[in-house]
Design an enzyme around this catalytic site. Structure first.
Site: not given
Ligand code: NAD
Length: 343
Positions: A237, A261, A266, A298
């Site tokens: 994000r 990305d 955005e 994105h």
């Molecule tokens: P997920 O919940 O499986 O993993 C997120 C991880 O971050 C978890 O292990 C959690 O414990 C950790 N976390 C939470 N707070 C934290 C902190 N303060 N410091 C460090 N780590 C912390 O989520 P995911 O499915 O792996 O997705 C990750 C991120 O990818 C999402 O949050 C989303 O914003 C982003 N995303 C982007 C796109 C895109 O198209 N660019 C698409 C999907 C998701």
């Protein structure tokens, strides 16, 4: 159920209609190109549910207007919910559900794509060859093998990304507010605290959610601790990065490569064709001007596999709500677990 679908593109319609038909759900979708905001809420006047995406405005103001017109359900077509005021939704009795899981490979592979693009300057090489310029001057890269990759957030996407980078022969340093035991079973992977990750990583990739704790996680202080020439990758994000601080880091040569990305501002830029418009965001334009920055709009989630998963889950979320079944993908307002929830 009649559902107002905001921020729709042709591909959203295609995949939602296919999933609706496959599940024989018979939901009636009313599609709008525009995003949801207080100004556009009235478009959903006759709809019990709205279906929204990452940059729709599901703030307290929007939710109050939705509730006043009888809308009771928000179906997110994404995992992230940082754009939803969950507290207000709970107070108003509006249920919110998201797509908890969809192909994590889509985002992880895109992050790797950005690394390779920057590392081997593929974006420059591609343009050069098309221009019959076959010189290699300025295209010098470096091997990923033996390098150290810092991974912030080792959830679904971070874990896949870690496994891919392990395949390149990289050393992996992970940081997670809630470490998971599987990460350290990957060869050459160990958890460290952020200062060590910043100090040792050649490449840092962000895979944690945007929460109040992670907002501007990459700021001037963090950049100061990084290795000179570090490569920074953000497919998570935009708000995780203080863009002005990153620009200063690029200018001072501390940051050697930036691949993003997502971008904090955005909304209003990404997902639109603005090629005929004057873009007034000077910060974005400055970022674009650097030769060592690659921006995608994105699109990390944008694979056939992910869109199929997203549509299927969205249909089932709406059906569960319609039939009064427990919402398996509901996001309820629980401040103490929000930081752990994916965004
Ligand atoms: P997920 O919940 O499986 O993993 C997120 C991880 O971050 C978890 O292990 C959690 O414990 C950790 N976390 C939470 N707070 C934290 C902190 N303060 N410091 C460090 N780590 C912390 O989520 P995911 O499915 O792996 O997705 C990750 C991120 O990818 C999402 O949050 C989303 O914003 C982003 N995303 C982007 C796109 C895109 O198209 N660019 C698409 C999907 C998701």
């Amino acid at each position: 159920m009649k559902v107002a679908v905001f921020s729709t593109k042709s591909y959203d319609r295609e995949f939602l209609e296919a999933a609706n038909a496959a599940a024989q759900a018979n939901h009636e979708f009313v599609y709008f190109d525009t995003s949801l905001s207080p100004q556009t809420v009235s478009l959903a006047a006759e709809c019990a549910a709205v279906c929204v995406f990452v940059n729709d405005d599901v703030s307290a103001e929007t939710l109050k207007l939705l509730a006043a017109q009888g809308t009771r359900f928000v179906a997110l077509r994404c995992t992230g919910f940082n754009n939803v005021d969950l507290k207000t939704a709970a107070e108003l009795g509006i249920k919110v559900a998201r797509v908890t899981v969809y192909s994590p490979f889509s985002v992880a592979e895109h992050a790797v794509g950005l690394i390779l693009m920057l590392n081997r300057k593929l974006y420059r090489a591609y343009n050069r060859v098309r221009d019959d310029n076959f010189s290699l001057e300025g295209l010098l890269g470096f091997d990923l093998h033996g390098g150290t990759v810092g991974i912030i957030g080792t959830g679904k996407i971070g874990m896949i990304f870690a496994q891919i980078m392990q395949g390149f022969g990289c050393h992996l340093l992970g940081y997670d507010a809630f470490p998971n035991s599987k990460f350290e079973t990957i060869a050459n992977a160990r958890y460290v605290e952020l200062p060590e990750l910043f100090a040792k990583a050649d490449i840092i990739s962000l895979h944690c959610p945007l929460t109040p704790e992670t907002h501007h996680l990459i700021n001037a202080n963090a950049i100061e601790q990084m290795k000179p020439g570090v490569m920074l990758i953000n497919t998570s994000r935009g708000g995780l990065i203080d863009t002005e601080a990153v620009i200063a880091g690029i200018k001072s040569r501390k940051i050697g490569h930036l691949g993003i990305d997502v971008y904090e501002q955005e909304n209003g830029l990404f997902f639109e064709d603005l090629s005929d418009s004057v873009i007034e965001d000077d910060v974005f334009q400055l970022l674009q001007s650097f030769p060592n920055v690659v921006i995608t709009a994105h699109q990390a989630f944008f694979t056939r596999n992910a869109l199929t998963d997203i549509s299927k889950t969205t249909i089932s979320n709406i059906t569960d709500f319609e039939q009064g079944r427990p919402l398996t993908n509901e996001i309820s307002y629980q401040p103490q677990v929000l930081a752990k929830s994916p965004a």
